[in-house]
Scaffold this active site. Structure first.
Site, PDB file in Angstrom:
ATOM      1  N   SER A 107     -23.589  22.525  -1.165  1.00 42.32           N
ATOM      2  CA  SER A 107     -22.439  22.818  -0.322  1.00 42.32           C
ATOM      3  C   SER A 107     -21.184  23.015  -1.179  1.00 42.32           C
ATOM      4  O   SER A 107     -20.890  22.188  -2.032  1.00 42.32           O
ATOM      5  CB  SER A 107     -22.251  21.649   0.634  1.00 42.32           C
ATOM      6  OG  SER A 107     -21.215  21.942   1.506  1.00 42.32           O
ATOM      7  N   GLY A 108     -20.476  24.075  -0.938  1.00 34.91           N
ATOM      8  CA  GLY A 108     -19.242  24.340  -1.671  1.00 34.91           C
ATOM      9  C   GLY A 108     -19.467  25.067  -2.975  1.00 34.91           C
ATOM     10  O   GLY A 108     -18.535  25.290  -3.739  1.00 34.91           O
ATOM     11  N   THR A 112     -21.493  31.172   0.768  1.00 32.60           N
ATOM     12  CA  THR A 112     -20.959  32.023   1.838  1.00 32.60           C
ATOM     13  C   THR A 112     -20.100  33.139   1.245  1.00 32.60           C
ATOM     14  O   THR A 112     -20.203  34.297   1.643  1.00 32.60           O
ATOM     15  CB  THR A 112     -20.160  31.163   2.822  1.00 32.60           C
ATOM     16  OG1 THR A 112     -20.998  30.096   3.232  1.00 32.60           O
ATOM     17  CG2 THR A 112     -19.727  31.964   4.015  1.00 32.60           C
ATOM     18  N   ASN A 157     -16.504  20.874   1.040  1.00 33.94           N
ATOM     19  CA  ASN A 157     -16.047  22.272   1.148  1.00 33.94           C
ATOM     20  C   ASN A 157     -15.155  22.397   2.377  1.00 33.94           C
ATOM     21  O   ASN A 157     -15.516  21.920   3.445  1.00 33.94           O
ATOM     22  CB  ASN A 157     -17.302  23.149   1.302  1.00 33.94           C
ATOM     23  CG  ASN A 157     -16.968  24.623   1.386  1.00 33.94           C
ATOM     24  OD1 ASN A 157     -15.792  24.996   1.437  1.00 33.94           O
ATOM     25  ND2 ASN A 157     -18.001  25.451   1.409  1.00 33.94           N
ATOM     26  N   SER A 161     -20.342  25.895   5.798  1.00 31.35           N
ATOM     27  CA  SER A 161     -21.154  26.430   6.894  1.00 31.35           C
ATOM     28  C   SER A 161     -21.997  25.281   7.433  1.00 31.35           C
ATOM     29  O   SER A 161     -22.702  24.619   6.679  1.00 31.35           O
ATOM     30  CB  SER A 161     -22.080  27.519   6.374  1.00 31.35           C
ATOM     31  OG  SER A 161     -21.401  28.328   5.451  1.00 31.35           O
ATOM     32  N   GLU A 389     -27.697  18.815   0.422  1.00 32.00           N
ATOM     33  CA  GLU A 389     -26.606  17.875   0.629  1.00 32.00           C
ATOM     34  C   GLU A 389     -27.055  16.446   0.367  1.00 32.00           C
ATOM     35  O   GLU A 389     -28.107  16.010   0.847  1.00 32.00           O
ATOM     36  CB  GLU A 389     -26.118  17.955   2.080  1.00 32.00           C
ATOM     37  CG  GLU A 389     -25.110  19.056   2.297  1.00 32.00           C
ATOM     38  CD  GLU A 389     -24.662  19.164   3.738  1.00 32.00           C
ATOM     39  OE1 GLU A 389     -23.707  19.902   3.977  1.00 32.00           O
ATOM     40  OE2 GLU A 389     -25.256  18.518   4.610  1.00 32.00           O
TER      41      GLU A 389
HETATM   42  N1  ADP Z   1     -16.206  34.024  -5.857  1.00 34.31           N
HETATM   43  C1  ADP Z   1     -15.255  33.178  -5.470  1.00 34.31           C
HETATM   44  N2  ADP Z   1     -13.986  33.409  -5.791  1.00 34.31           N
HETATM   45  C2  ADP Z   1     -13.012  32.584  -5.413  1.00 34.31           C
HETATM   46  N3  ADP Z   1     -13.215  31.463  -4.705  1.00 34.31           N
HETATM   47  C3  ADP Z   1     -14.463  31.160  -4.347  1.00 34.31           C
HETATM   48  C4  ADP Z   1     -15.549  32.008  -4.697  1.00 34.31           C
HETATM   49  N4  ADP Z   1     -16.649  31.473  -4.207  1.00 34.31           N
HETATM   50  C5  ADP Z   1     -16.283  30.316  -3.566  1.00 34.31           C
HETATM   51  N5  ADP Z   1     -14.970  30.151  -3.650  1.00 34.31           N
HETATM   52  C6  ADP Z   1     -14.189  29.021  -3.104  1.00 34.31           C
HETATM   53  O1  ADP Z   1     -15.054  27.971  -2.816  1.00 34.31           O
HETATM   54  C7  ADP Z   1     -15.009  27.620  -1.449  1.00 34.31           C
HETATM   55  C8  ADP Z   1     -16.385  27.262  -0.963  1.00 34.31           C
HETATM   56  O2  ADP Z   1     -17.199  28.411  -0.963  1.00 34.31           O
HETATM   57  P1  ADP Z   1     -18.331  28.652   0.116  1.00 34.31           P
HETATM   58  O3  ADP Z   1     -18.868  29.970  -0.137  1.00 34.31           O
HETATM   59  O4  ADP Z   1     -17.835  28.354   1.462  1.00 34.31           O
HETATM   60  O5  ADP Z   1     -19.380  27.561  -0.292  1.00 34.31           O
HETATM   61  P2  ADP Z   1     -20.783  27.301   0.367  1.00 34.31           P
HETATM   62  O6  ADP Z   1     -21.022  28.354   1.377  1.00 34.31           O
HETATM   63  O7  ADP Z   1     -21.713  27.366  -0.777  1.00 34.31           O
HETATM   64  O8  ADP Z   1     -20.702  25.974   0.924  1.00 34.31           O
HETATM   65  C9  ADP Z   1     -14.459  28.830  -0.750  1.00 34.31           C
HETATM   66  O9  ADP Z   1     -13.775  28.442   0.400  1.00 34.31           O
HETATM   67  C10 ADP Z   1     -13.537  29.398  -1.800  1.00 34.31           C
HETATM   68  O10 ADP Z   1     -12.299  28.751  -1.731  1.00 34.31           O
HETATM   69 MG    MG Z   2     -21.343  28.181   3.296  1.00 38.51          MG
END
Ligand code: ADP
Ligand code: MG
Length: 1079
Positions: A107-108, A112, A157, A161, A389
């Site tokens: 996670s984080g 996504t 995060n 999601s 997680e």
């Molecule tokens: N390629 C990226 N560039 C900038 N920030 C990113 C990037 N990927 C993730 N982040 C940061 O990390 C946070 C968590 O990413 P997210 O994709 O929601 O994680 P996951 O889906 O794996 O839990 C995002 O809200 C963003 O702030």
């Molecule tokens: Mg996610």
């Protein structure tokens, strides 16, 4: 020429972990860290992309980057998620292979975000057009909607999601998107009613309360205050960097783009509001007579509002919170609910309401983005599932989530290895099996049909009798005790009896990603996922279209006594379907790694990353990849890249690429065990070898650069020199041309001069010769003529007499004359004396004769003419003749008189009775009778007088009376004076001493002056007894008036007042007559 770049160019650390040397965990982490510090967040393991979350925006997702990676080979540029997306998209479009993008990580870690990047890349590079763009837009805009309802802030995060999402994007044969299908997996619905510390409920609640207009809130019976709602934890209601209000607008806009109707949006919001209201309903116990406690609703206001929102009859719902009806076979038993049960029922309703709403949203979005055309399509699946997680307190949800991740790891291992193996087989390379950890055992532990954890949970849930979480744990302890990945304090496995980190109500599983301790509390309930039938029926009765749809089982007509499938069972089934689905597709992996726990950029927590690297099995991944061969490359690019290392392949290899590579490798003396030739690729066993090649290439490139420089410089100098040379030749040529031209012109002009002189000299010489020749010829002719003449005369003298010539001459003359006269006769002019015509003479010698003949002829014809005249006419002509003798060329008046006939008697005196007496007084015949003016000496004016002329005298008489005023006998007249001009003045001068002279001379004026004077002169000429009358023509003459002599002077005046002659007295002795000049 296109510049061939490579992954290997400008590499920070190594871009592909397979090339890492030496390969161990430390060097792996070091490489990741080095790249992360240089903002290189992407690294490859073969075709797998490792993505580090940068936690800040990097300038590597621009449209320019998209263009850069578009249609490029995977290893051509430095590692990027776009390269993977491009590879997947192109093999989908060009090789007709369905693709799936598997994004894993905890996670984080950025899953996504990665999925969104992939989708946006594909949207940017695939076809364009109005329809296509609409589809793309809808696909992309489904994200914000689902994120609002399915994402929440967690400790890991801010935008985590809370559901699994798999999205199939469908393309047509051209690669244009047609639509998509979204599948959602198990929403973490427990979050609706309770959130762990430091976390939030789903975004949509906060967004609605901060972003909706006052009107909307009023309509939804909500307040803008988070603290008013029990379901919203206040811990972190406001998250820094998250603008709920703005996001609400984004979501509404996205819903509109995706195709939600206004009333649908409102229904959805009503449901969200209803969930909030539901949370505020509280219960209190009320004792019943049988001693049990029954729950009652504390404050019915929230219930009322909620019922109004959803169109539910309040009493029905109220009852559903107090009683529970159990139907068994033919019986219906109603039991009361205690307070705890009422709360359980309320929360169950809230969770169900929300999760069903979420599923409905997904279905609704799917309806919108569904591909319209029924044609065969290709699919690209993007899987963004919740990550592995491990919380402090892990429950059923984490168990499910981790199970899912376990399955994904399994598929990763399977597919990676299978793919790897298949490649070796395909390429005909010998393959030795490699050891790796296969998590299939863990999957089995969880999902096995008879004795898997999920199966046992289901069994417990279905078992009659008292079922608690403890009984479930007991069961686990018995069945799974021997499993090497299962740990529990009370299991038969005495190993854990003394393990104090393992509480009694927990069990622990050694997941691929680490050990996770699960608390069994709530497992059974959550798995059952029970919603009391009374509640679902109450919901079904709602007068609200959406609610009705969400609770179909509440329909009394369709009462189903069978238990609904458990949550675990459902999840297992859907994961199974997903896995089967993924296996049919070509996988592309993105493995996300979280660099730190603080959501901070620039921090690289080594232990955290090491842990992830471990459980993601990345080292194994590299090892597997390298087990056979670390590096592989198709022959063409390999030859292209290294051909400069061998003389035979440089610069061009004409044969097949494989042979080129073979020659190259032999030439470079790479040990045979270091590489193998596949069918289309060369496989290099050790990175060392590749680096050796790279190093050689680098050196060679330097040499080549020097060579190119050398050749370029040489070429530049040479072309400069050639240019100079060429210019010099041009200049020289022009100059020579000029010089030659000058010289030629000089020679030409000199030649012309010389030539002209020569020609002149020749011409003159010729002329002289010709002239001489001509003179000679003439002389010869003359001489010859004379000589011939002499000869002829000498010859002919013998034949003629000497005078024959004269006779001939006379004869000739005679003939000529004869001809002349005959000609003259026929061309004689007319008889008119005034005819001036006379034929021309034919011969010069006749000139004299001709003139004489003309004169004679003229005289003769005049004579002939005269002979026709009568006596009278003769007299008239004689008079005219005389007049001409007197006046011609002397007086200007004369020419005008020539044409006037001399009438003589103008007064017809004998016939006019007026002059009877006068006529009778005349003794002689009147020759001329006319009216004249007698000029008065005193004033120069004239007085009219009758003027009569006879043979003997001149008589002047009064014009009116005819009385004779003066009668002058002609002998007394000595002379007449007239002027030279055209006037009619004349003076009759009398003989001095004669009787008539007493009164003086007469100065008269007449229109017939010429006739009068002519007649006077004639009479004088014919009279023998008198002197000739002298006629004096002069412009100044004296006239004797009685005593004085007066001078009459004629001057030429301007033609004034008509043509009249004026006479003025100038003084006593001068009368001036002004005569107008005749034109
Ligand atoms: N390629 C990226 N560039 C900038 N920030 C990113 C990037 N990927 C993730 N982040 C940061 O990390 C946070 C968590 O990413 P997210 O994709 O929601 O994680 P996951 O889906 O794996 O839990 C995002 O809200 C963003 O702030
Ligand atoms: Mg996610």
């Amino acid at each position: 020429m296109e510049v061939k770049t490579s992954l290997l160019d400008n590499m920070i650390g190594v871009g592909d972990m397979v090339l890492l040397e030496p390969l161990n965990e430390d060097s792996f982490l070091e490489n990741l860290k080095k790249r992360f510090d240089h903002n290189e967040i992407y690294t490859y393991i073969g075709s797998v992309v490792i993505s580090m979350n940068p936690y800040r925006s990097l300038p590597i997702f621009t449209p320019e980057k998209v263009e850069e990676y578009r249609n490029r080979n995977f290893y051509e540029l430095s590692p990027h998620i776009y390269a993977l997306a491009d590879e997947a998209y192109r093999s989908l479009r060009d090789q007709d292979k369905d693709q799936c993008i598997l994004i894993t990580g905890e996670s984080g870690a950025g899953k996504t975000e990665a999925s969104k990047l992939v989708m946006s890349y594909v949207a940017a590079v695939c076809g364009k057009g109005q329809e296509v763009n609409k589809v793309k837009e809808q696909l992309l805009q489904s994200n914000p909607v689902l994120e609002a309802f399915g994402n929440a802030k967690t400790v890991r995060n801010d935008n985590s999601s809370r559901f699994g999402k798999y999205m199939d994007i469908e393309f047509d044969f051209k690669g244009d998107p047609l639509g998509g299908v979204i599948s959602n997996y198990l929403l973490e619905k427990s979050r609706v009613v309770k959130q762990p510390r430091g976390e939030r409920n789903f975004h949509v609640f906060y967004q609605l309360l901060s972003g909706a207009s006052d009107d909307t809130l009023k309509k939804l019976k909500l307040h803008r205050d988070f603290s008013k709602y029990n379901y919203l934890s206040l811990d972190s209601a406001v998250v820094t960097g998250l603008d709920d209000a703005a996001n609400f607008r984004t979501v509404r806009n996205a819903m509109q783009i995706v195709g939600f109707m206004e009333d649908e949006v409102l229904s959805v919001l009503e449901l969200v509001a209803a969930v909030l209201k539901l949370g505020n309903i509280e219960f209190k116990p009320e004792s019943r007579c049988n001693g049990t406690d029954e729950s009652r609703i504390k404050d019915k206001n929230d219930l009322k509002e909620m019922c109004e929102l959803l169109g539910i009859e309040q009493s029905v719902l109220e009852r559903a919170f107090s009683y529970r009806t159990v139907e068994a076979k033919m019986e219906k038993v109603s039991t009361t609910l205690n307070v705890a049960q009422a709360y359980y029922a309320r929360d169950a309703l809230a969770k169900n309401l929300y999760s069903r709403l979420f599923s409905w949203l997904v279905t609704r979005i799917n309806e919108s983005i569904k591909a319209q055309a029924k044609t065969r399509h290709k699919v690209m699946g993007v899987l963004d599932i919740y990550g592995f997680e491990i919380f402090e307190d892990n429950s059923f949800e984490q168990f499910i989530i981790n199970y899912c991740n376990e399955k994904l790891q399994q598929i990763f291992i399977e597919l990676t290895l299978r793919e790897e193996q298949e490649e070796y087989v395909r390429e005909g390379i010998e393959w030795t099996n490699i050891e790796y950890f296969n998590n299939a055992v863990i999957c089995d532990l969880i999902e096995k049909n008879q004795n898997g954890i999920l199966a046992m949970l289901d069994e417990e849930c279905l078992r009659p009798g008292t079922v608690t979480d403890e009984t479930f744990l007991d069961k686990l302890n018995t069945v799974c005790a021997d499993h090497q990945h299962f740990e529990s304090r009370l299991s038969k496995n005495s190993k854990f009896l003394t393990d104090h980190s393992l509480p009694h109500n927990c069990f622990r599983i050694q997941h691929y990603a680490g050990k996770v301790l699960y608390r069994v509390e709530g497992f059974v309930d959550k798995n059952n996922d029970l919603l009391y039938r009374d509640l679902s029926q109450a919901m079904y009765k709602a007068n609200h279209s959406l609610i009705k749809q969400l609770f179909p089982e509440g329909n009394p007509a369709k009462v189903n006594l069978k238990r609904p499938p458990t949550a675990g069972f459902q999840f297992k089934a859907s994961v199974g379907t997903l896995m089967r689905n993924l296996q049919t597709k070509n996988p592309n992996y993105i493995r996300c790694i979280k660099p730190n726990d603080k959501k901070a950029s620039h921090i690289f927590t080594e232990s955290l990353v090491r842990h992830q690297v471990r459980y993601l099995g990345l080292m194994e991944n590299v090892r597997v990849r390298r087990a056979g061969y670390a590096f592989r490359q198709t022959y063409e690019p390999c030859l292209e890249r290294y051909k400069m290392l061998c003389k035979r392949t440089w610069p061009h290899w004409r044969g097949p690429a494989r042979e080129g590579v073979e020659v190259l490798m032999t030439d470079l003396q790479v040990p045979a065990e270091e590489f193998s030739y596949g069918r289309s690729k060369i496989f290099i066993r050790n990175p060392r070898t590749l680096f050796f090649l790279e190093e050689r290439r680098r050196q060679c490139l330097q040499d080549l650069a020097t060579l190119i420089q050398k050749i370029y410089r040489g070429w530049k100098c040479r072309s400069h020199f050639l240019l100079l040379k060429k210019s010099q030749i041009v200049v020289a040529a022009w100059y020579r041309r000029y010089a030659q031209q000058k010289k030629y012109q000089k020679i030409k002009s000199s030649t012309t001069v010389v030539q002209s002189y020569t020609r002149g000299w020749q011409a003159r010489k010729l002329l002289r010769e010709l002239k001489y020749q001509k003179r000679c010829e003439e002389a010869v002719t003359t001489i010859a003529a004379y000589w011939h003449g002499t000869q002829v005369r000498r010859e002919y003298r013998k034949f003629f007499r000497a005078n024959a010539g004269k006779k001939i001459y006379d004869f000739t003359i005679q003939r000529i004359m004869q001809k002349y006269f005959l000609g003259l006769k026929s061309t004689m002019p007319s008889m008119s004396p005034i005819d001036k015509n006379w034929p021309a003479r034919p011969y010069l010698f006749l000139d004299g004769v001709h003139t004489e003949l003309r004169r004679i002829f003229h005289l003769w014809r005049c004579k002939k003419y005269r002979s026709q005249f009568t006596e009278e006419r003769k007299a008239v002509y004689e008079e005219k003749l005389e007049a001409s003798e007197i006046f011609k060329d002397k007086k200007a008046l004369y020419p005008s008189s020539v044409s006037q006939p001399f009438k003589g008697d103008y007064l017809e005196i004998s016939k006019n009775p007026k002059y009877q007496k006068l006529s009778s007084a005349m003794d002689e015949k009147v020759l001329l009778a006319d009216v004249v003016n007698k000029i008065n000496r005193a004033n120069g004016k004239g007085t009219a007088r009758l003027f009569l002329l006879t043979k003997k005298s001149v008589v002047l008489a009064d014009q009116k009376t005819g009385q004779v005023k003066a009668s002058v006998p002609l002998p007394d007249l000595t002379s007449v004076s007239v002027s030279t001009q055209s006037d009619g003045f004349f003076a009759l001068k009398l003989k001095e001493g004669s009787a008539s002279a007493v009164k003086g001379d007469f100065l008269l004026s007449s229109e017939h002056l010429i006739e009068i004077i002519t007649k006077l002169h004639r009479i004088g000429a014919t009279a023998a007894d008198r002197e000739q009358l002298s006629i004096d023509i002069s412009d100044e003459f004296l006239v004797q008036f009685k005593q004085d002599k007066v001078c009459v002077k004629f001057i030429q005046g301007a033609p004034k007042n008509g043509n009249s002659v004026s006479c003025k007295r100038k003084n006593n002795r001068l009368l001036e007559v002004s005569v107008p000049t005749t034109a």
